[in-house]
Design a protein around this motif. Structure first.
Motif, PDB file in Angstrom:
ATOM      1  N   TRP A 262     103.268 128.686 107.187  1.00 13.40           N
ATOM      2  CA  TRP A 262     102.457 128.009 106.155  1.00 13.40           C
ATOM      3  C   TRP A 262     101.250 128.818 105.725  1.00 13.40           C
ATOM      4  O   TRP A 262     100.759 128.679 104.619  1.00 13.40           O
ATOM      5  CB  TRP A 262     102.110 126.591 106.580  1.00 13.40           C
ATOM      6  N   PHE A 263     100.754 129.716 106.615  1.00 13.72           N
ATOM      7  CA  PHE A 263      99.605 130.543 106.219  1.00 13.72           C
ATOM      8  C   PHE A 263      99.982 131.642 105.225  1.00 13.72           C
ATOM      9  O   PHE A 263      99.113 132.255 104.625  1.00 13.72           O
ATOM     10  CB  PHE A 263      98.915 131.141 107.453  1.00 13.72           C
ATOM     11  N   SER A 264     101.269 131.888 105.046  1.00  9.09           N
ATOM     12  CA  SER A 264     101.670 132.907 104.073  1.00  9.09           C
ATOM     13  C   SER A 264     102.168 132.255 102.786  1.00  9.09           C
ATOM     14  O   SER A 264     102.600 132.942 101.865  1.00  9.09           O
ATOM     15  CB  SER A 264     102.753 133.815 104.651  1.00  9.09           C
ATOM     16  N   HIS A 265     102.113 130.934 102.736  1.00  8.47           N
ATOM     17  CA  HIS A 265     102.528 130.217 101.523  1.00  8.47           C
ATOM     18  C   HIS A 265     101.487 130.414 100.431  1.00  8.47           C
ATOM     19  O   HIS A 265     100.290 130.517 100.704  1.00  8.47           O
ATOM     20  CB  HIS A 265     102.692 128.721 101.826  1.00  8.47           C
ATOM     21  N   LYS A 266     101.971 130.434  99.194  1.00  4.29           N
ATOM     22  CA  LYS A 266     101.073 130.639  98.063  1.00  4.29           C
ATOM     23  C   LYS A 266     100.038 129.518  97.978  1.00  4.29           C
ATOM     24  O   LYS A 266      98.878 129.741  97.641  1.00  4.29           O
ATOM     25  CB  LYS A 266     101.888 130.713  96.773  1.00  4.29           C
ATOM     26  N   GLU A 267     100.464 128.286  98.252  1.00  2.69           N
ATOM     27  CA  GLU A 267      99.537 127.152  98.238  1.00  2.69           C
ATOM     28  C   GLU A 267      99.763 126.297  99.471  1.00  2.69           C
ATOM     29  O   GLU A 267     100.366 125.239  99.413  1.00  2.69           O
ATOM     30  CB  GLU A 267      99.723 126.348  96.961  1.00  2.69           C
ATOM     31  N   GLN A 268      99.175 126.807 100.533  1.00  4.53           N
ATOM     32  CA  GLN A 268      99.384 126.245 101.873  1.00  4.53           C
ATOM     33  C   GLN A 268      99.187 124.727 101.946  1.00  4.53           C
ATOM     34  O   GLN A 268      99.958 124.027 102.587  1.00  4.53           O
ATOM     35  CB  GLN A 268      98.394 126.959 102.799  1.00  4.53           C
TER      36      GLN A 268
END
Ligand SMILES: *Cc1c(COP(=O)(O)O)cnc(C)c1O
Length: 422
Positions: A262-268
């Motif tokens: 989730w920390f590498s998601h564009k909009e966590q």
């Protein structure tokens, strides 16, 4: 001119040392301990002591979850941007995450996929073992076809540029090397090897674990694609502090992170069930960072930025030169070899001496002379030079301690069996 092998001379050098005041910025609990292992675990900065109290008592104890927005959420990037100044990168090209080994895995897989269907991977067999284990694991998980070529040194300590030229070709996906060797301290020329990799379209990854905070680095000028590095060695971040990773700006949106969380998601914080990767360096984050350990990296980095890498390197060069001159005068006649390059431009910030009884000697100088070094198979006694707190007198005393232990043979009562951390 021969070195003056006297303590008076060593003290004179300390008196003329422009960085000598920095020693007071570190916690020195035992003034008699000669600590020459800052290349494996840096000393504790005094300001880290204060910070840890604030972190635990106030930020965690009082502010609780509010601290994420007040301070913690951007720490990986904020401290990463300070490290970017130490490696000659842009602030948005560096982030702190995970360990060096885990970051290597992520970048290896990303690089191999990016350069598919190329199948050759070039490294050397004096690389740190974890780098080689991870490379193998990453290749196996990415495809069945990869060939890892782990070159043996073709001159005294390293693989020559000519040898790299013979093996790097259009089928090479990745060249991965440690910049400074953990055993010998040999330092590769980043620019020429990176240029060679690029000539054939391969990506170049450098492991800066023994370089960052020890020698000036310039990723942008040298065209480096990918890099990782440790923060608990020359950066004094504390035991197991998280590592950093660097990705050249225009590669960031193109590499796939195999540990996408989730920390590498564009909009966590949309908590969307569909994964959309960030297009910046956050793309290579994974999960929640260890905040206490991460935050404690900053004081050590600040000290290095304040002192300046050029001054630090200048002193390290002069101190390693001094130690080698003492070796020549005192230790070589006793059977010690120099297991590091004689030429300073090929040498990092530690010095290795070889002795067939190295491991027993390492234990003896530790227990009988309060000199802490470390030992790496088969015969390397390593001495880390960390100019912000290493004195010339310490180097002098360490060499004399080796001399006494060797002459008295008091090391013979120690075991040759390797146990625990060395
Ligand atoms: C110290 C070091 C590591 C350590 O990796 P961790 O994941 O922190 O255990 C890796 N590679 C090199 C070259 C090192 O010097």
């Amino acid at each position: 001119m021969k070195v003056d092998p006297s303590v008076i001379y060593a003290r004179e050098r300390d008196q003329n040392d422009e960085l000598s005041d920095y020693r007071n910025r570190f916690v020195i609990e035992d003034p008699n301990l000669i600590y020459l292992d800052g290349s494996s675990l840096g000393r504790l900065p005094v300001s880290s002591l204060h910070l840890v109290n604030d972190l635990v008592r106030n930020q965690w104890g009082d502010r609780l979850i509010r601290s994420w927005n007040e301070n913690w959420m951007d720490l990986s990037r904020r401290i990463g941007s300070k490290i970017s100044r130490l490696i000659g990168a842009d602030p948005d090209e560096v982030v702190i995450a995970d360990s060096t080994s885990v970051n290597l895995f992520k970048l290896f897989v990303g690089a191999l996929k990016y350069n598919a269907p190329r199948r050759k991977i070039i490294t050397d067999n004096v690389n740190f073992p974890s780098d080689l284990y991870i490379l193998k694991a990453a290749a196996e998980i990415t495809g069945t076809d990869f060939e890892i070529i782990s070159l043996p040194p073709t001159d005294e300590f390293s693989v020559t540029l000519d040898t790299f030229e013979e093996v790097i070709d259009e089928d090479t996906a990745l060249v991965s090397l440690s910049h400074i060797m953990y055993k010998s301290s040999y330092m590769y020329d980043i620019a020429s090897i990176t240029e060679l990799a690029h000539r054939y379209g391969a990506l170049m990854l450098w492991d800066f674990s023994h370089s960052v905070g020890a020698v000036p680095l310039n990723c942008q000028a040298d065209g480096v694609d990918l890099a990782v590095g440790s923060t608990y060695k020359y950066l004094n971040g504390g035991p197991g502090s998280p590592a950093f990773l660097y990705i050249r700006e225009n590669l960031q949106s193109q590499l796939v992170n195999p540990l996408s969380g989730w920390f590498s998601h564009k909009e966590q914080f949309l908590f969307d069930l569909d994964y959309v990767p960030a297009t910046n360096i956050n793309r290579f984050l994974t999960g929640t960072p260890s905040i206490i350990s991460l935050a404690l990296i900053e004081p050590g980095v600040d000290l290095i930025l304040e002192a300046g890498m050029d001054k630090i390197r200048r002193k390290a060069e002069s101190q390693s030169e001094y130690m080698i001159e003492l070796w020549e005068e005192i230790l070589e006649p006793l059977g010690y070899t120099l297991n590091s390059p004689r030429e300073v431009r090929h040498r990092g910030s530690h010095v290795s001496f070889g002795h067939p009884d190295g491991y027993r000697i390492e234990q003896a100088v530790r227990d009988e002379k309060a000199v802490i070094s470390d030992f790496r198979m088969p015969d390397n006694l390593r001495f880390g030079i960390t100019p912000l707190y290493t004195t010339y007198e310490e180097l002098y005393t360490a060499v004399r301690a080796l001399e006494e232990i060797t002459q008295s043979k008091s090391y013979e009562k120690y075991s040759t069996k390797i146990t625990g951390v060395t």
